[in-house]
Design an enzyme around this catalytic site. Structure first.
Site, mmCIF file in Angstrom:
data_model
loop_
_atom_site.group_PDB
_atom_site.id
_atom_site.type_symbol
_atom_site.label_atom_id
_atom_site.label_comp_id
_atom_site.label_asym_id
_atom_site.label_seq_id
_atom_site.Cartn_x
_atom_site.Cartn_y
_atom_site.Cartn_z
ATOM 1 N N VAL A 112 45.729 46.768 34.237
ATOM 2 C CA VAL A 112 46.322 47.767 35.154
ATOM 3 C C VAL A 112 47.665 47.833 35.049
ATOM 4 C CG1 VAL A 112 44.200 47.549 36.625
ATOM 5 C CG2 VAL A 112 46.240 46.098 36.902
ATOM 6 N N HIS A 128 39.935 50.277 35.020
ATOM 7 C CA HIS A 128 39.912 49.375 36.177
ATOM 8 C C HIS A 128 41.295 50.008 37.028
ATOM 9 C CE1 HIS A 128 37.795 45.873 34.687
ATOM 10 N NE2 HIS A 128 36.797 46.945 34.660
ATOM 11 N N CYS A 136 46.351 56.640 50.002
ATOM 12 C CA CYS A 136 46.160 56.279 51.464
ATOM 13 C C CYS A 136 44.550 56.278 51.645
ATOM 14 C CB CYS A 136 46.864 57.474 52.077
ATOM 15 S SG CYS A 136 46.365 57.340 54.056
ATOM 16 N N CYS A 139 44.239 59.595 54.494
ATOM 17 C CA CYS A 139 44.115 60.868 53.837
ATOM 18 C C CYS A 139 43.751 61.216 52.564
ATOM 19 C CB CYS A 139 45.297 61.706 54.289
ATOM 20 S SG CYS A 139 46.941 61.054 53.541
ATOM 21 N N CYS A 157 50.993 54.939 54.584
ATOM 22 C CA CYS A 157 51.176 56.517 54.202
ATOM 23 C C CYS A 157 52.285 57.306 55.093
ATOM 24 C CB CYS A 157 49.811 57.211 54.438
ATOM 25 S SG CYS A 157 49.756 59.072 53.954
ATOM 26 N N THR A 198 39.945 39.586 26.074
ATOM 27 C CA THR A 198 39.180 39.668 27.370
ATOM 28 C C THR A 198 38.097 38.555 26.998
ATOM 29 O OG1 THR A 198 37.822 40.993 28.589
ATOM 30 C CG2 THR A 198 37.551 41.417 26.388
ATOM 31 N N ASN A 223 40.766 36.758 20.163
ATOM 32 C CA ASN A 223 40.930 35.816 21.228
ATOM 33 C C ASN A 223 41.362 34.315 21.071
ATOM 34 O OD1 ASN A 223 40.436 34.323 23.636
ATOM 35 N ND2 ASN A 223 39.327 36.310 24.296
ATOM 36 N N PRO A 224 42.251 33.552 21.306
ATOM 37 C CA PRO A 224 42.295 32.368 20.944
ATOM 38 C C PRO A 224 41.228 31.398 21.205
ATOM 39 C CG PRO A 224 43.979 32.890 22.399
ATOM 40 C CD PRO A 224 43.000 34.109 22.473
ATOM 41 N N GLU A 225 40.200 31.688 22.259
ATOM 42 C CA GLU A 225 39.184 30.960 22.706
ATOM 43 C C GLU A 225 37.943 31.782 22.431
ATOM 44 O OE1 GLU A 225 41.703 28.430 24.516
ATOM 45 O OE2 GLU A 225 39.766 28.024 24.375
HETATM 46 C C1 BV8 Z 1 30.693 47.617 39.202
HETATM 47 C C2 BV8 Z 1 41.011 45.446 38.733
HETATM 48 C C3 BV8 Z 1 29.007 48.889 40.418
HETATM 49 C C4 BV8 Z 1 41.780 45.083 40.157
HETATM 50 C C5 BV8 Z 1 39.244 44.007 38.397
HETATM 51 C C6 BV8 Z 1 28.306 40.714 42.730
HETATM 52 C C7 BV8 Z 1 28.955 41.980 43.742
HETATM 53 C C8 BV8 Z 1 29.562 42.843 43.466
HETATM 54 C C9 BV8 Z 1 29.530 43.241 42.057
HETATM 55 C C10 BV8 Z 1 29.083 42.549 41.037
HETATM 56 C C11 BV8 Z 1 28.485 41.255 41.433
HETATM 57 N N1 BV8 Z 1 28.130 40.736 40.363
HETATM 58 C C12 BV8 Z 1 28.511 41.089 39.311
HETATM 59 C C13 BV8 Z 1 28.915 42.273 39.650
HETATM 60 C C14 BV8 Z 1 29.678 43.244 38.931
HETATM 61 C C15 BV8 Z 1 31.179 43.002 38.725
HETATM 62 C C16 BV8 Z 1 31.226 41.820 37.740
HETATM 63 O O1 BV8 Z 1 31.528 42.013 36.792
HETATM 64 N N2 BV8 Z 1 31.491 40.576 38.402
HETATM 65 C C17 BV8 Z 1 31.676 39.621 37.453
HETATM 66 C C18 BV8 Z 1 32.845 38.648 38.019
HETATM 67 C C19 BV8 Z 1 30.363 38.692 37.277
HETATM 68 N N3 BV8 Z 1 31.490 44.259 38.470
HETATM 69 C C20 BV8 Z 1 32.141 44.962 39.411
HETATM 70 O O2 BV8 Z 1 32.080 44.958 40.558
HETATM 71 C C21 BV8 Z 1 32.660 46.130 38.496
HETATM 72 N N4 BV8 Z 1 31.894 47.520 39.294
HETATM 73 O O3 BV8 Z 1 29.840 46.881 38.805
HETATM 74 O O4 BV8 Z 1 30.308 48.529 40.208
HETATM 75 C C22 BV8 Z 1 28.974 49.849 41.287
HETATM 76 C C23 BV8 Z 1 28.222 51.176 40.794
HETATM 77 C C24 BV8 Z 1 28.055 52.308 41.520
HETATM 78 C C25 BV8 Z 1 28.472 52.222 42.973
HETATM 79 C C26 BV8 Z 1 28.978 51.096 43.132
HETATM 80 C C27 BV8 Z 1 29.219 49.946 42.594
HETATM 81 C C28 BV8 Z 1 34.150 46.321 39.055
HETATM 82 C C29 BV8 Z 1 34.686 45.538 38.137
HETATM 83 C C30 BV8 Z 1 36.460 45.577 38.059
HETATM 84 C C31 BV8 Z 1 36.868 44.708 38.888
HETATM 85 N N5 BV8 Z 1 38.444 44.850 38.753
HETATM 86 N N6 BV8 Z 1 40.545 44.168 38.291
HETATM 87 C C32 BV8 Z 1 43.154 44.163 39.766
HETATM 88 O O5 BV8 Z 1 43.545 43.872 38.502
HETATM 89 O O6 BV8 Z 1 43.385 43.144 40.836
HETATM 90 S S1 BV8 Z 1 38.603 42.759 37.177
HETATM 91 C C33 BV8 Z 1 39.673 41.898 36.343
HETATM 92 O O7 BV8 Z 1 38.906 41.262 35.510
HETATM 93 C C34 BV8 Z 1 40.651 42.593 35.631
HETATM 94 O O8 BV8 Z 1 40.596 44.255 35.574
HETATM 95 C C35 BV8 Z 1 40.596 41.934 34.117
HETATM 96 O O9 BV8 Z 1 41.153 42.878 33.277
HETATM 97 C C36 BV8 Z 1 39.195 42.128 34.245
HETATM 98 C C37 BV8 Z 1 38.541 41.256 33.105
HETATM 99 O O10 BV8 Z 1 39.191 40.006 32.705
HETATM 100 P P1 BV8 Z 1 40.107 39.700 31.582
HETATM 101 O O11 BV8 Z 1 40.869 40.982 31.427
HETATM 102 O O12 BV8 Z 1 39.018 39.361 30.553
HETATM 103 O O13 BV8 Z 1 40.898 38.660 31.873
HETATM 104 P P2 BV8 Z 1 40.663 37.076 31.891
HETATM 105 O O14 BV8 Z 1 41.685 36.410 32.531
HETATM 106 O O15 BV8 Z 1 39.452 36.801 32.388
HETATM 107 O O16 BV8 Z 1 40.548 36.708 30.177
HETATM 108 C C38 BV8 Z 1 41.902 36.562 29.341
HETATM 109 C C39 BV8 Z 1 41.211 36.537 27.895
HETATM 110 O O17 BV8 Z 1 42.309 36.673 27.364
HETATM 111 C C40 BV8 Z 1 40.828 35.052 27.771
HETATM 112 O O18 BV8 Z 1 39.496 35.190 27.160
HETATM 113 C C41 BV8 Z 1 41.795 34.386 27.062
HETATM 114 O O19 BV8 Z 1 41.336 33.454 26.337
HETATM 115 C C42 BV8 Z 1 42.531 35.524 26.184
HETATM 116 N N7 BV8 Z 1 43.803 35.317 25.784
HETATM 117 C C43 BV8 Z 1 44.687 34.548 26.441
HETATM 118 N N8 BV8 Z 1 46.115 34.840 25.898
HETATM 119 C C44 BV8 Z 1 45.679 35.684 24.628
HETATM 120 C C45 BV8 Z 1 44.345 35.961 24.768
HETATM 121 N N9 BV8 Z 1 43.759 36.686 24.169
HETATM 122 C C46 BV8 Z 1 44.405 37.410 22.910
HETATM 123 N N10 BV8 Z 1 45.710 37.041 22.615
HETATM 124 C C47 BV8 Z 1 46.393 36.230 23.770
HETATM 125 N N11 BV8 Z 1 47.885 35.722 23.612
HETATM 126 ZN ZN ZN Z 2 47.522 59.424 54.676
#
Ligand code: BV8
Ligand code: ZN
Length: 255
Positions: A112, A128, A136, A139, A157, A198, A223-225
């Site tokens: 984001v 995302h 808002c 509205c 707002c 990711t 990915n490093p991991e």
């Molecule tokens: C949905 C935005 C359905 C905001 C984010 C229970 C209740 C509700 C939902 C759920 C539930 N159980 C499961 C779900 C589904 C849920 C989900 O997946 N949960 C997971 C945790 C189990 N998903 C949702 O809720 C999604 N919506 O399912 O809706 C629906 C349908 C119809 C009507 C209504 C609902 C919404 C998901 C989006 C959530 N928003 N963020 C904000 O940013 O604050 S999630 C957040 O995680 C970020 O967006 C982020 O991008 C995303 C994923 O994380 P990563 O990007 O992978 O980052 P992370 O730190 O985890 O990993 C980094 C990686 O990089 C590591 O592997 C590391 O090794 C590597 N790395 C490090 N350095 C490097 C590198 N790689 C390369 N080079 C390097 N140098």
């Molecule tokens: Zn408003």
């Protein structure tokens, strides 16, 4: 001195040279080398002190809009000082390299931070949302707000005085229909699929690899991991994207 990135397999270069469409999924790791904290892997990761159930969901915002807004304000301040890294730039170059050959390129990002746009990527699908856009809750007035820090939290707002929330997709919220549509089209038609930076745990993006592989795409992970999808890819490239992606582009340019 960091270790050299792993060698880029010839078979991957061949697959890219014959590809007519490439889809790339990125996560927070691609911005890590820009200084943007990731969510789950570093000791100072965003979730280290918080977890999604506390902050990145509508209930948390309803319960404590000031806390949630302060967390986003803190993240915005961190991101405001960060620029795209060589990994972002390499992805923008890959898009140009493919399009010059008549190919199609789609960048599906979970991030984001808008750093892909800053690096010049153009076909970017923000799965995302965007941390710089605020909306808002009453509205619906929405726009880009680049003020860091916010002069007051929570943000109000100008039009109706209602609370403004970040234009991001929270847990439990559906991804934008047009983003999901664009992702579906890209995954069904790609010859090569990349998962870059990711942890492959957040749905629905974590399952994109299955659609790409069903379409017959060669799958790459950078990915490093290891992650839950490492065992599913054809080309697991272990290391930082800021070093591996430029090395990949160098091979494609024939350097
Ligand atoms: C949905 C935005 C359905 C905001 C984010 C229970 C209740 C509700 C939902 C759920 C539930 N159980 C499961 C779900 C589904 C849920 C989900 O997946 N949960 C997971 C945790 C189990 N998903 C949702 O809720 C999604 N919506 O399912 O809706 C629906 C349908 C119809 C009507 C209504 C609902 C919404 C998901 C989006 C959530 N928003 N963020 C904000 O940013 O604050 S999630 C957040 O995680 C970020 O967006 C982020 O991008 C995303 C994923 O994380 P990563 O990007 O992978 O980052 P992370 O730190 O985890 O990993 C980094 C990686 O990089 C590591 O592997 C590391 O090794 C590597 N790395 C490090 N350095 C490097 C590198 N790689 C390369 N080079 C390097 N140098
Ligand atoms: Zn408003």
């Amino acid at each position: 001195m960091p270790a050299d990135p792993p060698p880029i397999p010839d078979a991957l270069i061949d697959a890219l040279r014959s590809a007519s469409a490439v889809a790339v999924l990125t996560g927070a790791g691609v911005s890590a080398e820009s200084g943007v904290p990731t969510f789950r892997d570093a000791p100072d990761a965003l979730w280290a002190r918080f977890n999604p159930s506390e902050l990145a969901n509508p209930e948390a915002f309803r319960r404590d809009p000031k806390l949630v807004t302060k967390w986003y304000d803190w993240r915005r301040q961190k991101i405001a000082g960060c620029g795209p890294n060589p990994g972002h730039h390499a992805l923008a170059e890959l898009e140009r390299w493919l399009e010059q050959r008549g190919g199609a390129f789609t960048l599906l990002t979970q991030n984001v931070d808008r750093l892909h746009h800053a690096a010049g990527s153009s076909n970017v699908v923000e799965l995302h949302g965007d941390l710089w856009r605020w909306r808002c809750v009453d509205c619906g007035d929405e726009g880009e707000d680049r003020r860091v820090p916010f002069p007051e939290v929570p943000v109000r707002c100008d039009r109706c005085g209602g609370l403004k929330r970040p234009g991001v997709v929270w847990f439990g919220e559906a991804l934008p229909a047009e983003a999901l549509g664009a992702a579906d089209r890209a995954l069904r038609s790609c010859d090569v699929f990349f998962s870059v930076g990711t942890s492959a745990v957040v749905e629905p993006a974590a399952s994109f690899i299955h659609a790409a592989r069903s379409a017959g795409a060669a799958a790459v992970e950078i990915n490093p991991e290891r992650t839950p999808i490492t065992g599913l890819v054809d080309f697991p490239l272990t290391g930082p994207s800021g070093r591996i992606l430029p090395a990949l582009l160098s091979r494609l340019r024939g350097d």
